[in-house]
Scaffold this motif. Structure first.
Motif, PDB file in Angstrom:
ATOM      1  N   ILE A  73      -3.722  -0.099  11.638  1.00  0.00           N
ATOM      2  CA  ILE A  73      -3.027  -1.394  11.554  1.00  0.00           C
ATOM      3  C   ILE A  73      -3.650  -2.256  10.456  1.00  0.00           C
ATOM      4  CG2 ILE A  73      -2.560  -3.547  12.791  1.00  0.00           C
ATOM      5  CD1 ILE A  73      -2.438  -1.807  15.371  1.00  0.00           C
ATOM      6  N   ASP A  74      -4.996  -2.293  10.423  1.00  0.00           N
ATOM      7  CA  ASP A  74      -5.710  -3.063   9.405  1.00  0.00           C
ATOM      8  C   ASP A  74      -5.350  -2.571   7.997  1.00  0.00           C
ATOM      9  OD1 ASP A  74      -8.079  -4.720   8.312  1.00  0.00           O
ATOM     10  OD2 ASP A  74      -8.651  -2.679   7.752  1.00  0.00           O
ATOM     11  N   TYR A  75      -5.320  -1.250   7.825  1.00  0.00           N
ATOM     12  CA  TYR A  75      -5.010  -0.674   6.506  1.00  0.00           C
ATOM     13  C   TYR A  75      -3.583  -1.032   6.085  1.00  0.00           C
ATOM     14  CZ  TYR A  75      -4.435   2.819   2.819  1.00  0.00           C
ATOM     15  OH  TYR A  75      -4.198   3.448   1.627  1.00  0.00           O
ATOM     16  N   MET A  76      -2.637  -0.945   7.002  1.00  0.00           N
ATOM     17  CA  MET A  76      -1.238  -1.278   6.680  1.00  0.00           C
ATOM     18  C   MET A  76      -1.101  -2.752   6.302  1.00  0.00           C
ATOM     19  SD  MET A  76       0.591   0.996   9.674  1.00  0.00           S
ATOM     20  CE  MET A  76       2.251   0.428   9.316  1.00  0.00           C
ATOM     21  N   GLU A  77      -1.827  -3.608   7.001  1.00  0.00           N
ATOM     22  CA  GLU A  77      -1.787  -5.039   6.673  1.00  0.00           C
ATOM     23  C   GLU A  77      -2.376  -5.290   5.286  1.00  0.00           C
ATOM     24  OE1 GLU A  77      -0.604  -7.901   8.249  1.00  0.00           O
ATOM     25  OE2 GLU A  77       0.492  -6.389   9.387  1.00  0.00           O
ATOM     26  N   ARG A  78      -3.466  -4.599   4.961  1.00  0.00           N
ATOM     27  CA  ARG A  78      -4.075  -4.765   3.640  1.00  0.00           C
ATOM     28  C   ARG A  78      -3.123  -4.314   2.539  1.00  0.00           C
ATOM     29  NH1 ARG A  78      -8.735  -1.207   5.290  1.00  0.00           N
ATOM     30  NH2 ARG A  78      -8.724  -0.627   3.083  1.00  0.00           N
ATOM     31  N   MET A  79      -2.426  -3.216   2.766  1.00  0.00           N
ATOM     32  CA  MET A  79      -1.454  -2.735   1.775  1.00  0.00           C
ATOM     33  C   MET A  79      -0.304  -3.732   1.624  1.00  0.00           C
ATOM     34  SD  MET A  79      -2.661   0.126   0.599  1.00  0.00           S
ATOM     35  CE  MET A  79      -4.298  -0.601   0.827  1.00  0.00           C
ATOM     36  N   LYS A  80       0.153  -4.260   2.760  1.00  0.00           N
ATOM     37  CA  LYS A  80       1.260  -5.216   2.738  1.00  0.00           C
ATOM     38  C   LYS A  80       0.865  -6.488   1.994  1.00  0.00           C
ATOM     39  CE  LYS A  80       2.543  -7.354   6.544  1.00  0.00           C
ATOM     40  NZ  LYS A  80       3.055  -7.544   7.918  1.00  0.00           N
ATOM     41  N   ASN A  81      -0.416  -6.837   2.062  1.00  0.00           N
ATOM     42  CA  ASN A  81      -0.908  -8.054   1.403  1.00  0.00           C
ATOM     43  C   ASN A  81      -1.320  -7.822  -0.047  1.00  0.00           C
ATOM     44  OD1 ASN A  81      -0.485  -9.620   3.705  1.00  0.00           O
ATOM     45  ND2 ASN A  81      -2.516  -9.193   4.525  1.00  0.00           N
ATOM     46  N   GLY A  82      -1.030  -6.638  -0.553  1.00  0.00           N
ATOM     47  CA  GLY A  82      -1.218  -6.408  -1.981  1.00  0.00           C
ATOM     48  C   GLY A  82      -2.437  -5.623  -2.408  1.00  0.00           C
ATOM     49  N   GLU A  83      -3.229  -5.113  -1.465  1.00  0.00           N
ATOM     50  CA  GLU A  83      -4.372  -4.301  -1.875  1.00  0.00           C
ATOM     51  C   GLU A  83      -3.874  -3.048  -2.595  1.00  0.00           C
ATOM     52  OE1 GLU A  83      -7.751  -1.555   0.264  1.00  0.00           O
ATOM     53  OE2 GLU A  83      -7.509  -3.601   1.026  1.00  0.00           O
ATOM     54  N   PRO A  84      -4.383  -2.751  -3.776  1.00  0.00           N
ATOM     55  CA  PRO A  84      -3.921  -1.549  -4.482  1.00  0.00           C
ATOM     56  C   PRO A  84      -4.340  -0.273  -3.755  1.00  0.00           C
ATOM     57  CG  PRO A  84      -5.776  -2.549  -5.635  1.00  0.00           C
ATOM     58  CD  PRO A  84      -5.383  -3.504  -4.549  1.00  0.00           C
ATOM     59  N   VAL A  85      -3.476   0.725  -3.812  1.00  0.00           N
ATOM     60  CA  VAL A  85      -3.793   2.018  -3.205  1.00  0.00           C
ATOM     61  C   VAL A  85      -4.933   2.669  -3.988  1.00  0.00           C
ATOM     62  CG1 VAL A  85      -2.915   4.334  -2.719  1.00  0.00           C
ATOM     63  CG2 VAL A  85      -1.436   2.331  -2.401  1.00  0.00           C
ATOM     64  N   SER A  86      -5.911   3.185  -3.261  1.00  0.00           N
ATOM     65  CA  SER A  86      -7.035   3.843  -3.927  1.00  0.00           C
ATOM     66  C   SER A  86      -7.125   5.294  -3.470  1.00  0.00           C
ATOM     67  CB  SER A  86      -8.351   3.117  -3.626  1.00  0.00           C
ATOM     68  OG  SER A  86      -8.612   3.115  -2.233  1.00  0.00           O
ATOM     69  N   SER A  87      -7.802   6.103  -4.259  1.00  0.00           N
ATOM     70  CA  SER A  87      -7.920   7.536  -3.974  1.00  0.00           C
ATOM     71  C   SER A  87      -9.387   7.958  -3.973  1.00  0.00           C
ATOM     72  CB  SER A  87      -7.144   8.344  -5.011  1.00  0.00           C
ATOM     73  OG  SER A  87      -5.776   7.985  -4.997  1.00  0.00           O
ATOM     74  N   PRO A  88     -10.060   7.810  -2.835  1.00  0.00           N
ATOM     75  CA  PRO A  88     -11.459   8.261  -2.762  1.00  0.00           C
ATOM     76  C   PRO A  88     -11.547   9.753  -3.061  1.00  0.00           C
ATOM     77  CG  PRO A  88     -10.850   6.941  -0.837  1.00  0.00           C
ATOM     78  CD  PRO A  88      -9.586   7.242  -1.566  1.00  0.00           C
ATOM     79  N   PRO A  89     -12.632  10.176  -3.686  1.00  0.00           N
ATOM     80  CA  PRO A  89     -12.764  11.606  -3.999  1.00  0.00           C
ATOM     81  C   PRO A  89     -12.876  12.451  -2.741  1.00  0.00           C
ATOM     82  CG  PRO A  89     -14.804  10.426  -4.486  1.00  0.00           C
ATOM     83  CD  PRO A  89     -13.782   9.384  -4.160  1.00  0.00           C
ATOM     84  N   GLU A  90     -12.479  13.711  -2.869  1.00  0.00           N
ATOM     85  CA  GLU A  90     -12.576  14.633  -1.745  1.00  0.00           C
ATOM     86  C   GLU A  90     -14.042  14.923  -1.445  1.00  0.00           C
ATOM     87  OE1 GLU A  90     -11.374  19.251  -0.775  1.00  0.00           O
ATOM     88  OE2 GLU A  90      -9.963  18.017  -1.912  1.00  0.00           O
ATOM     89  N   LEU A  91     -14.367  14.928  -0.166  1.00  0.00           N
ATOM     90  CA  LEU A  91     -15.728  15.244   0.249  1.00  0.00           C
ATOM     91  C   LEU A  91     -16.004  16.735   0.083  1.00  0.00           C
ATOM     92  CD1 LEU A  91     -16.355  13.209   3.536  1.00  0.00           C
ATOM     93  CD2 LEU A  91     -17.624  13.025   1.402  1.00  0.00           C
TER      94      LEU A  91
END
Length: 203
Positions: A73-91
């Motif tokens: 829910i927190d992540y979806m709210e952050r995306m809705k509020n304009g946080e750019p999508v990021s791509s952390p490297p694969e572990l």
């Protein structure tokens, strides 16, 4: 033949309790219950029986479920509020703590003061990979993954990850991958919460 007994044994009362009757049937049952105390008593008995069955067969959700739902829910709210999508490297076994500094040094990616035993902040999501920062204060009980690979990189603190009875002691900088179809659990061994990068990849 007793029409009241026949009505009780018809199965309509069970359907009524499960909210599976038509509007006409619902009205009929409620009129019959109002006119005949034995029907009202039977409806109450059916409700109690269903509730008792549900309680007897209830399954306790895993302790990870609530924090993961809240993190989503927190992540979806952050995306809705304009946080750019990021791509952390694969572990991978060669991953380093500093590879994830972009995320774990952010002011909004810190352990909440009122956090429970498990606290999660998602830092990257695609349909096949979810990456999160996780704080664990005690124990994450046993679980098995059949359809996703789970990988850890320890950032702070220490923990034991037990896989099928084999204990793996981890400290900051350590990488660990959980094999598919294996029972595993995590136990914190440090005084401070164990902070990890957690990655789940579709199998």
């Amino acid at each position: 033949m007793n029409p009241i007994t026949d009505y009780i044994e018809s199965g309509i009362l069970e359907l009524y309790v499960m909210d599976a009757t038509t509007p006409e049937e619902t009205q009929e049952v409620e009129q019959m219950a109002s006119a005949h105390p034995e029907i009202r008593k039977e409806i109450d008995a059916i409700r109690q029986s269903i509730e008792a069955y549900a309680l007897a067969h209830a399954v306790e959700p895993p302790s990870t479920l609530k924090p993961l739902v809240l993190a989503t829910i927190d992540y979806m709210e952050r995306m809705k509020n304009g946080e750019p999508v990021s791509s952390p490297p694969e572990l991978t076994p060669t991953s380093k703590v500093e590879d994830y500094a972009t995320w774990y040094t952010r002011d909004d990616m810190q352990l909440a003061p009122d956090a429970e035993d498990i606290y999660v902040k998602i830092i990257g999501y695609t349909p096949s990979v979810t990456t999160a920062i996780v704080w664990l204060k005690g124990i994450a009980e046993e679980e098995i993954h059949h359809d996703e690979h789970e990988r850890f990189l320890i950032l702070e603190g220490s923990c034991d990850i037990t896989v099928d009875g084999e204990v793996n002691s981890l400290k900051p900088g350590d990488f660990f991958a959980i094999p598919l179809h294996k029972n595993h659990m995590v136990k914190v061994t440090s005084k401070e919460p164990c902070k990890v990068i957690l990655q789940r990849l579709a199998a």
